[in-house]
Design a protein around this motif. Structure first.
Motif, PDB file in Angstrom:
ATOM      1  N   ARG A 135      74.647  16.114   3.229  1.00  0.00           N
ATOM      2  CA  ARG A 135      73.308  16.540   2.811  1.00  0.00           C
ATOM      3  C   ARG A 135      73.215  18.066   2.748  1.00  0.00           C
ATOM      4  O   ARG A 135      72.553  18.629   1.873  1.00  0.00           O
ATOM      5  N   LEU A 136      73.911  18.720   3.663  1.00  0.00           N
ATOM      6  CA  LEU A 136      73.949  20.184   3.628  1.00  0.00           C
ATOM      7  C   LEU A 136      74.601  20.665   2.338  1.00  0.00           C
ATOM      8  O   LEU A 136      74.133  21.623   1.700  1.00  0.00           O
ATOM      9  N   ALA A 137      75.674  19.986   1.940  1.00  0.00           N
ATOM     10  CA  ALA A 137      76.400  20.373   0.721  1.00  0.00           C
ATOM     11  C   ALA A 137      75.592  20.115  -0.526  1.00  0.00           C
ATOM     12  O   ALA A 137      75.809  20.751  -1.564  1.00  0.00           O
ATOM     13  N   GLN A 138      74.652  19.166  -0.483  1.00  0.00           N
ATOM     14  CA  GLN A 138      73.815  18.844  -1.655  1.00  0.00           C
ATOM     15  C   GLN A 138      73.027  20.064  -2.118  1.00  0.00           C
ATOM     16  O   GLN A 138      72.911  20.322  -3.317  1.00  0.00           O
ATOM     17  N   GLY A 139      72.471  20.801  -1.169  1.00  0.00           N
ATOM     18  CA  GLY A 139      71.790  22.037  -1.497  1.00  0.00           C
ATOM     19  C   GLY A 139      70.392  21.876  -2.060  1.00  0.00           C
ATOM     20  O   GLY A 139      69.723  22.854  -2.358  1.00  0.00           O
ATOM     21  N   ASN A 140      69.955  20.649  -2.205  1.00  0.00           N
ATOM     22  CA  ASN A 140      68.614  20.389  -2.736  1.00  0.00           C
ATOM     23  C   ASN A 140      67.782  19.751  -1.628  1.00  0.00           C
ATOM     24  O   ASN A 140      68.012  18.597  -1.261  1.00  0.00           O
ATOM     25  N   PRO A 141      66.829  20.459  -1.093  1.00  0.00           N
ATOM     26  CA  PRO A 141      66.037  19.915   0.037  1.00  0.00           C
ATOM     27  C   PRO A 141      65.402  18.562  -0.271  1.00  0.00           C
ATOM     28  O   PRO A 141      65.222  17.742   0.624  1.00  0.00           O
ATOM     29  N   ASP A 142      65.074  18.320  -1.528  1.00  0.00           N
ATOM     30  CA  ASP A 142      64.419  17.058  -1.887  1.00  0.00           C
ATOM     31  C   ASP A 142      65.371  15.878  -1.773  1.00  0.00           C
ATOM     32  O   ASP A 142      64.912  14.727  -1.752  1.00  0.00           O
ATOM     33  N   GLN A 143      66.669  16.147  -1.747  1.00  0.00           N
ATOM     34  CA  GLN A 143      67.643  15.055  -1.710  1.00  0.00           C
ATOM     35  C   GLN A 143      68.230  14.834  -0.321  1.00  0.00           C
ATOM     36  O   GLN A 143      69.116  14.022  -0.139  1.00  0.00           O
ATOM     37  N   ARG A 144      67.700  15.573   0.674  1.00  0.00           N
ATOM     38  CA  ARG A 144      68.252  15.456   2.023  1.00  0.00           C
ATOM     39  C   ARG A 144      67.599  14.321   2.789  1.00  0.00           C
ATOM     40  O   ARG A 144      66.474  13.971   2.531  1.00  0.00           O
TER      41      ARG A 144
END
Length: 274
Positions: A265-274
């Protein structure tokens, strides 16, 4: 009656499968690096077996052999990619030349033969491609990493292929043998063992102690049964106890991914996708 194209037909699984195929009355294009080793088949079964000398790493030779078999028998119904060898050695012990040769024979040899039969199978809108992988195509063990890397490559290529050719009524099956005394290791080049990785070899021996060796001759009836199945599986284990090992392996993979999902989730970088 079906027409088969079988690589590595002179020994191990290939020798048993060639006998089973011919014994039941099917036609067979049988290949080996030395065609003389196939003479017992031609002596016994005559025109129903076409012996071909073939190095599967030679793409032009593979294309020519498949074309010759199609001309002889009118088409290939079942391809069995069995040719290969098993390089044993820790990743650091294997030489660059050994690693490349292992990939050339096991993966690229399988790829070239697969590609060669596809045009004919697509034209006839039927066919079955059987790839000899391994339990080691689904799980990796110490000191077998380079060999098993070739099987993992075959797994990925074949799963993609199955989705690509289903529209032409071509089936793809990955055969996953577990433990059989076929002489594969004895007839394969090996890396020079070093004391550095004695512990890794001991770990492999401990893992293999949980399996009971199967009868290679019995696999002949299994491969015929696969060929006769209208809707064959993408993967099938040859041998027993593999399911328990795979349940543990896949449960461990999922548990590890879930444990480290916060990094994902950290690697996703998009807060909405965490």
């Amino acid at each position: 009656m079906s027409t088969w194209f079988l690589t590595g037909a002179s020994r191990g699984f290939g020798a048993h499968w060639a006998e089973a195929i011919l014994e039941r009355g099917d036609d067979l294009a049988a290949t080996a690096r030395n065609a003389e080793t196939l003479k017992p088949l031609t002596d016994r079964y005559g025109d129903r077996v076409h012996a071909l000398q073939l190095d599967v790493t030679d793409r032009a030779a593979v294309d020519a052999a498949v074309d010759e078999a199609e001309q002889r028998f009118g088409g290939i119904d079942v391809l069995v990619n069995n040719a290969g060898h098993m390089l044993m050695g820790a990743v650091e012990e294997v030489t660059p030349e050994q690693a490349r040769a292992q990939m050339d024979v096991n993966y690229f040899g399988t790829l070239w033969t697969t590609r060669a039969v596809l045009p004919g199978m697509r034209r006839r809108r039927r066919g079955h491609i059987m790839q000899v992988s391994s339990l080691g195509g689904l799980i990796a063990y110490p000191t077998m990493g380079i060999y098993q890397a070739t099987k993992w490559a075959i797994e990925a290529m074949s799963q993609s292929l199955a989705a690509e050719v289903a529209a032409y009524d071509i089936h793809v099956t990955l055969i996953e043998p577990i433990m059989f005394p076929t002489g594969l290791a004895a007839n394969s080049p090996q890396a020079t063992s070093t004391p550095t990785y004695t512990h890794a070899r001991e770990a492999l021996y401990a893992e293999s102690a949980g399996f009971t060796a199967g009868d290679p001759a019995a696999t002949g009836q299994a491969i015929l049964a696969l060929a006769d199945t209208p809707n064959p599986p993408l993967r099938v284990l040859f041998g027993t106890n593999g399911l328990d090992v795979l349940r543990t392996e896949y449960a461990g993979r999922l548990a590890g991914l879930e444990k480290w999902d916060h990094i994902s989730r950290l690697a996703q970088g998009n807060p909405d996708q965490r």
